[in-house]
Design a protein around this motif. Structure first.
Motif, PDB file in Angstrom:
ATOM      1  N   GLU A 140       0.829  -1.207   0.000  1.00 32.00           N
ATOM      2  CA  GLU A 140       0.000   0.000   0.000  1.00 32.00           C
ATOM      3  C   GLU A 140       0.865   1.258   0.000  1.00 32.00           C
ATOM      4  O   GLU A 140       0.554   2.225  -0.695  1.00 32.00           O
ATOM      5  CB  GLU A 140      -0.914   0.005   1.223  1.00 32.00           C
ATOM      6  CG  GLU A 140      -2.014  -1.028   1.181  1.00 32.00           C
ATOM      7  CD  GLU A 140      -2.788  -1.053   2.473  1.00 32.00           C
ATOM      8  OE1 GLU A 140      -3.641  -0.172   2.660  1.00 32.00           O
ATOM      9  OE2 GLU A 140      -2.523  -1.952   3.287  1.00 32.00           O
ATOM     10  N   LEU A 141       1.936   1.245   0.782  1.00 30.94           N
ATOM     11  CA  LEU A 141       2.818   2.411   0.827  1.00 30.94           C
ATOM     12  C   LEU A 141       3.488   2.646  -0.528  1.00 30.94           C
ATOM     13  O   LEU A 141       3.636   3.793  -0.962  1.00 30.94           O
ATOM     14  CB  LEU A 141       3.866   2.242   1.929  1.00 30.94           C
ATOM     15  CG  LEU A 141       3.319   2.262   3.359  1.00 30.94           C
ATOM     16  CD1 LEU A 141       4.420   1.949   4.350  1.00 30.94           C
ATOM     17  CD2 LEU A 141       2.674   3.599   3.667  1.00 30.94           C
ATOM     18  N   ARG A 142       3.885   1.566  -1.211  1.00 34.94           N
ATOM     19  CA  ARG A 142       4.466   1.718  -2.549  1.00 34.94           C
ATOM     20  C   ARG A 142       3.426   2.258  -3.526  1.00 34.94           C
ATOM     21  O   ARG A 142       3.730   3.098  -4.375  1.00 34.94           O
ATOM     22  CB  ARG A 142       5.023   0.382  -3.038  1.00 34.94           C
ATOM     23  CG  ARG A 142       6.394   0.055  -2.502  1.00 34.94           C
ATOM     24  CD  ARG A 142       7.039  -1.078  -3.257  1.00 34.94           C
ATOM     25  NE  ARG A 142       6.389  -2.352  -3.015  1.00 34.94           N
ATOM     26  CZ  ARG A 142       6.723  -3.212  -2.055  1.00 34.94           C
ATOM     27  NH1 ARG A 142       7.698  -2.922  -1.247  1.00 34.94           N
ATOM     28  NH2 ARG A 142       6.087  -4.347  -1.919  1.00 34.94           N
ATOM     29  N   ALA A 143       2.184   1.782  -3.412  1.00 40.86           N
ATOM     30  CA  ALA A 143       1.111   2.263  -4.289  1.00 40.86           C
ATOM     31  C   ALA A 143       0.854   3.745  -4.048  1.00 40.86           C
ATOM     32  O   ALA A 143       0.654   4.516  -4.997  1.00 40.86           O
ATOM     33  CB  ALA A 143      -0.157   1.448  -4.061  1.00 40.86           C
ATOM     34  N   LEU A 144       0.862   4.164  -2.792  1.00 42.36           N
ATOM     35  CA  LEU A 144       0.681   5.583  -2.480  1.00 42.36           C
ATOM     36  C   LEU A 144       1.829   6.412  -3.055  1.00 42.36           C
ATOM     37  O   LEU A 144       1.620   7.529  -3.528  1.00 42.36           O
ATOM     38  CB  LEU A 144       0.583   5.786  -0.971  1.00 42.36           C
ATOM     39  CG  LEU A 144      -0.728   5.340  -0.334  1.00 42.36           C
ATOM     40  CD1 LEU A 144      -0.581   5.281   1.176  1.00 42.36           C
ATOM     41  CD2 LEU A 144      -1.860   6.270  -0.726  1.00 42.36           C
ATOM     42  N   ASP A 145       3.017   5.855  -3.015  1.00 41.59           N
ATOM     43  CA  ASP A 145       4.181   6.543  -3.568  1.00 41.59           C
ATOM     44  C   ASP A 145       4.049   6.701  -5.085  1.00 41.59           C
ATOM     45  O   ASP A 145       4.407   7.742  -5.638  1.00 41.59           O
ATOM     46  CB  ASP A 145       5.448   5.772  -3.209  1.00 41.59           C
ATOM     47  CG  ASP A 145       6.700   6.576  -3.475  1.00 41.59           C
ATOM     48  OD1 ASP A 145       6.671   7.800  -3.229  1.00 41.59           O
ATOM     49  OD2 ASP A 145       7.693   5.983  -3.924  1.00 41.59           O
ATOM     50  N   VAL A 146       3.538   5.681  -5.760  1.00 47.00           N
ATOM     51  CA  VAL A 146       3.334   5.756  -7.220  1.00 47.00           C
ATOM     52  C   VAL A 146       2.357   6.878  -7.549  1.00 47.00           C
ATOM     53  O   VAL A 146       2.543   7.621  -8.514  1.00 47.00           O
ATOM     54  CB  VAL A 146       2.821   4.396  -7.769  1.00 47.00           C
ATOM     55  CG1 VAL A 146       2.311   4.538  -9.191  1.00 47.00           C
ATOM     56  CG2 VAL A 146       3.923   3.361  -7.712  1.00 47.00           C
ATOM     57  N   LEU A 147       1.326   7.008  -6.725  1.00 52.43           N
ATOM     58  CA  LEU A 147       0.332   8.066  -6.955  1.00 52.43           C
ATOM     59  C   LEU A 147       0.776   9.416  -6.406  1.00 52.43           C
ATOM     60  O   LEU A 147       0.080  10.413  -6.584  1.00 52.43           O
ATOM     61  CB  LEU A 147      -1.014   7.668  -6.335  1.00 52.43           C
ATOM     62  CG  LEU A 147      -1.696   6.475  -6.993  1.00 52.43           C
ATOM     63  CD1 LEU A 147      -2.931   6.071  -6.203  1.00 52.43           C
ATOM     64  CD2 LEU A 147      -2.070   6.777  -8.429  1.00 52.43           C
ATOM     65  N   ALA A 199       1.551   4.419 -21.632  1.00 48.36           N
ATOM     66  CA  ALA A 199       0.824   3.177 -21.358  1.00 48.36           C
ATOM     67  C   ALA A 199       1.380   2.497 -20.109  1.00 48.36           C
ATOM     68  O   ALA A 199       0.618   1.985 -19.270  1.00 48.36           O
ATOM     69  CB  ALA A 199       0.914   2.249 -22.559  1.00 48.36           C
ATOM     70  N   LYS A 200       2.706   2.504 -19.949  1.00 45.99           N
ATOM     71  CA  LYS A 200       3.318   1.917 -18.756  1.00 45.99           C
ATOM     72  C   LYS A 200       2.913   2.689 -17.502  1.00 45.99           C
ATOM     73  O   LYS A 200       2.624   2.091 -16.473  1.00 45.99           O
ATOM     74  CB  LYS A 200       4.841   1.905 -18.883  1.00 45.99           C
ATOM     75  CG  LYS A 200       5.358   0.849 -19.826  1.00 45.99           C
ATOM     76  CD  LYS A 200       6.867   0.886 -19.885  1.00 45.99           C
ATOM     77  CE  LYS A 200       7.382  -0.117 -20.913  1.00 45.99           C
ATOM     78  NZ  LYS A 200       8.839  -0.050 -21.050  1.00 45.99           N
ATOM     79  N   GLN A 201       2.911   4.017 -17.591  1.00 44.70           N
ATOM     80  CA  GLN A 201       2.499   4.831 -16.450  1.00 44.70           C
ATOM     81  C   GLN A 201       1.034   4.573 -16.103  1.00 44.70           C
ATOM     82  O   GLN A 201       0.685   4.444 -14.933  1.00 44.70           O
ATOM     83  CB  GLN A 201       2.698   6.320 -16.753  1.00 44.70           C
ATOM     84  CG  GLN A 201       4.125   6.771 -16.632  1.00 44.70           C
ATOM     85  CD  GLN A 201       4.234   8.268 -16.857  1.00 44.70           C
ATOM     86  OE1 GLN A 201       3.572   8.823 -17.740  1.00 44.70           O
ATOM     87  NE2 GLN A 201       5.065   8.909 -16.058  1.00 44.70           N
ATOM     88  N   PHE A 202       0.184   4.494 -17.115  1.00 43.57           N
ATOM     89  CA  PHE A 202      -1.231   4.232 -16.879  1.00 43.57           C
ATOM     90  C   PHE A 202      -1.410   2.888 -16.181  1.00 43.57           C
ATOM     91  O   PHE A 202      -2.195   2.757 -15.238  1.00 43.57           O
ATOM     92  CB  PHE A 202      -2.013   4.247 -18.197  1.00 43.57           C
ATOM     93  CG  PHE A 202      -3.473   3.952 -18.023  1.00 43.57           C
ATOM     94  CD1 PHE A 202      -4.325   4.913 -17.525  1.00 43.57           C
ATOM     95  CD2 PHE A 202      -3.991   2.710 -18.345  1.00 43.57           C
ATOM     96  CE1 PHE A 202      -5.677   4.657 -17.350  1.00 43.57           C
ATOM     97  CE2 PHE A 202      -5.332   2.427 -18.169  1.00 43.57           C
ATOM     98  CZ  PHE A 202      -6.177   3.407 -17.673  1.00 43.57           C
ATOM     99  N   GLN A 203      -0.669   1.897 -16.624  1.00 38.11           N
ATOM    100  CA  GLN A 203      -0.746   0.574 -16.024  1.00 38.11           C
ATOM    101  C   GLN A 203      -0.285   0.617 -14.556  1.00 38.11           C
ATOM    102  O   GLN A 203      -0.900  -0.010 -13.689  1.00 38.11           O
ATOM    103  CB  GLN A 203       0.130  -0.386 -16.815  1.00 38.11           C
ATOM    104  CG  GLN A 203      -0.391  -1.786 -16.869  1.00 38.11           C
ATOM    105  CD  GLN A 203       0.387  -2.615 -17.890  1.00 38.11           C
ATOM    106  OE1 GLN A 203       1.513  -2.283 -18.253  1.00 38.11           O
ATOM    107  NE2 GLN A 203      -0.222  -3.700 -18.333  1.00 38.11           N
ATOM    108  N   TYR A 261      -0.399   3.234 -12.519  1.00 36.21           N
ATOM    109  CA  TYR A 261      -1.441   3.912 -11.749  1.00 36.21           C
ATOM    110  C   TYR A 261      -2.622   2.978 -11.489  1.00 36.21           C
ATOM    111  O   TYR A 261      -3.195   2.972 -10.403  1.00 36.21           O
ATOM    112  CB  TYR A 261      -1.934   5.163 -12.474  1.00 36.21           C
ATOM    113  CG  TYR A 261      -0.883   6.250 -12.620  1.00 36.21           C
ATOM    114  CD1 TYR A 261       0.136   6.423 -11.688  1.00 36.21           C
ATOM    115  CD2 TYR A 261      -0.903   7.117 -13.695  1.00 36.21           C
ATOM    116  CE1 TYR A 261       1.079   7.415 -11.830  1.00 36.21           C
ATOM    117  CE2 TYR A 261       0.039   8.111 -13.852  1.00 36.21           C
ATOM    118  CZ  TYR A 261       1.032   8.257 -12.912  1.00 36.21           C
ATOM    119  OH  TYR A 261       1.961   9.245 -13.051  1.00 36.21           O
ATOM    120  N   GLN A 262      -2.973   2.188 -12.488  1.00 37.19           N
ATOM    121  CA  GLN A 262      -4.100   1.270 -12.356  1.00 37.19           C
ATOM    122  C   GLN A 262      -3.820   0.203 -11.295  1.00 37.19           C
ATOM    123  O   GLN A 262      -4.663  -0.088 -10.458  1.00 37.19           O
ATOM    124  CB  GLN A 262      -4.414   0.605 -13.706  1.00 37.19           C
ATOM    125  CG  GLN A 262      -5.661  -0.231 -13.704  1.00 37.19           C
ATOM    126  CD  GLN A 262      -6.909   0.594 -13.438  1.00 37.19           C
ATOM    127  OE1 GLN A 262      -7.053   1.701 -13.953  1.00 37.19           O
ATOM    128  NE2 GLN A 262      -7.792   0.070 -12.623  1.00 37.19           N
TER     129      GLN A 262
END
Length: 177
Positions: free
Chosen positions: A112-119, A153-157, A159-160
């Motif tokens: 979750e922390l990595r996902a928050l960092d991506v966003l 496309a990689k960035q969108f993926q 974020y998704q």
């Protein structure tokens, strides 16, 4: 004939506490005039001096609030020392949010922390903030907006995937709570 008395320190169980001793313990009192609290917080008397005051916690905080650790240093040296202290204490600043209640209290997983960092969000961001950030970032790099752009496309993926991780974690929290 006088018999010697046994002490209570022999055998098992020990009949006296491990910390108990017959001598009085020396307790250093706060160096602030009139204070009767134990002085267990050392504070320097002068810059670069080995001599120290010993204050109670309340008076140490009062003393340190007015202390300038960079007094007498040149500007460049003060900047270098401040940077070195910030590097040393970065772990404390980074973990400061664990001391408070809320979503940043250590209840988030590493994923979750990595996902928050991506966003690009803070560790204590709520789910509404996550959703807004995901929508804004996904709109910028959506394949319909930038057709044929592999990097977008990689960035969108990314974020998704980050949003999916955070959404599933939020659903688990809602179902538990």
């Amino acid at each position: 004939m006088v018999r010697a008395r046994r002490s209570n320190d022999w055998g098992f169980p020990r009949w006296r506490g491990y910390g108990a001793s017959r001598e009085a313990a020396n307790v250093r009192l706060c160096d602030r005039h009139g204070c009767e609290e134990p002085g267990d917080c050392p504070a320097p008397k002068a810059p670069n001096s080995p001599e120290k005051w010993y204050f109670c916690q309340k008076h140490a905080a009062e003393y340190n609030s007015k202390w300038d650790y960079f007094a007498g240093l040149e500007e460049e040296e003060a900047k270098q020392r401040a940077k070195a202290e910030a590097n040393e204490n970065a772990g404390y600043a980074e973990s400061a949010h664990y001391g408070w209640a809320g979503s940043g209290d250590g209840s988030r997983s590493q994923d979750e922390l990595r996902a928050l960092d991506v966003l690009g969000l803070e560790p204590d961001a709520d789910f509404d903030t996550v959703k807004k950030a995901w929508r804004n970032r996904a709109k910028e790099v959506h394949p319909d907006v930038k057709p044929g752009d592999q990097e977008a496309a990689k960035q969108f993926q990314a974020y998704q995937v980050a949003y999916d991780v955070l959404r599933q974690a939020e659903e688990r929290r809602v179902w538990k709570g």
